[in-house]
Design an enzyme around this catalytic site. Structure first.
Site, short mmCIF file in Angstrom:
data_model
loop_
_atom_site.label_atom_id
_atom_site.label_comp_id
_atom_site.label_asym_id
_atom_site.label_seq_id
_atom_site.Cartn_x
_atom_site.Cartn_y
_atom_site.Cartn_z
N ASP A 128 40.72 16.49 109.97
CA ASP A 128 40.55 16.89 111.36
C ASP A 128 39.32 17.77 111.49
O ASP A 128 38.98 18.51 110.55
CB ASP A 128 41.79 17.64 111.86
CG ASP A 128 43.01 16.74 112.01
OD1 ASP A 128 42.84 15.56 112.35
OD2 ASP A 128 44.12 17.23 111.80
N ASP A 147 42.96 10.46 116.41
CA ASP A 147 43.94 11.11 117.30
C ASP A 147 43.54 10.95 118.76
O ASP A 147 44.39 10.73 119.63
CB ASP A 147 44.06 12.61 116.97
CG ASP A 147 44.51 12.88 115.56
OD1 ASP A 147 45.23 12.04 114.98
OD2 ASP A 147 44.14 13.95 115.03
#
Length: 167
Positions: A128, A147
């Site tokens: 991330d 995401d």
């Protein structure tokens, strides 16, 4: 884009464009993750705006780091779920290939799910790097392009369902 199956009078649309959209999501997601891991050290943070940073973090859990400290079993659990969901999405894309908004939603979700599965299999965690925050309110959990595609796909899915219900 619809073609007729010579054994049926029902028009069919191709699965290929939807798989192409999913492939583009996977490609953009993986290229962005490779780039960020080459440019950043773990937990390094670079301010981009007053509300957005780039940072390299790892998420061994699910959304919002759910179960991130669960001991490792969650890697296999979430990978299995994502693979199962991906197979079901391909089935739905094939069955409903002519429903554009529905298939856009599914293709984005499919690409995002596979992008994160690649991370889990290759690294044991999801990479991330997108970090949004508001002063005084704290940081939203960091996320990635996969995401984002899943989120956008869910929004489109909800819009498609609302549109269908209103008909």
């Amino acid at each position: 884009m619809a073609t007729k199956n010579r054994f049926s009078s029902k028009p069919q649309s191709s699965l290929l464009p939807w798989l192409g959209i999913a492939a583009i999501v996977i490609l953009l997601d993986q290229v962005s993750k490779i780039t960020i891991t080459r440019l950043f050290a773990y937990a390094e943070e670079r301010v981009v705006t007053a509300f957005f940073n780039l940072t390299l973090v790892y998420n061994p859990g699910a959304a919002f780091s759910f179960l991130r400290d669960a001991g490792g079993w969650q890697r296999y659990f979430f990978t299995a779920i994502a693979v199962g969901v991906s197979l079901y999405i391909v089935y739905l894309l094939k069955k409903h290939a002519g429903q554009r908004l529905f298939c856009w939603a599914l293709a984005l979700i499919l690409g995002g799910a596979i992008g994160n599965v690649i991370d889990r299999v290759a690294y044991g965690h999801v990479i991330d790097f997108l970090d949004f925050h508001l002063k005084g309110w704290g940081h939203f959990p960091a996320f990635n392009l996969a995401d984002s595609a899943i989120f956008l796909g869910v929004v489109l899915f909800i819009l498609d369902e609302l549109r269908r219900v209103n008909k």
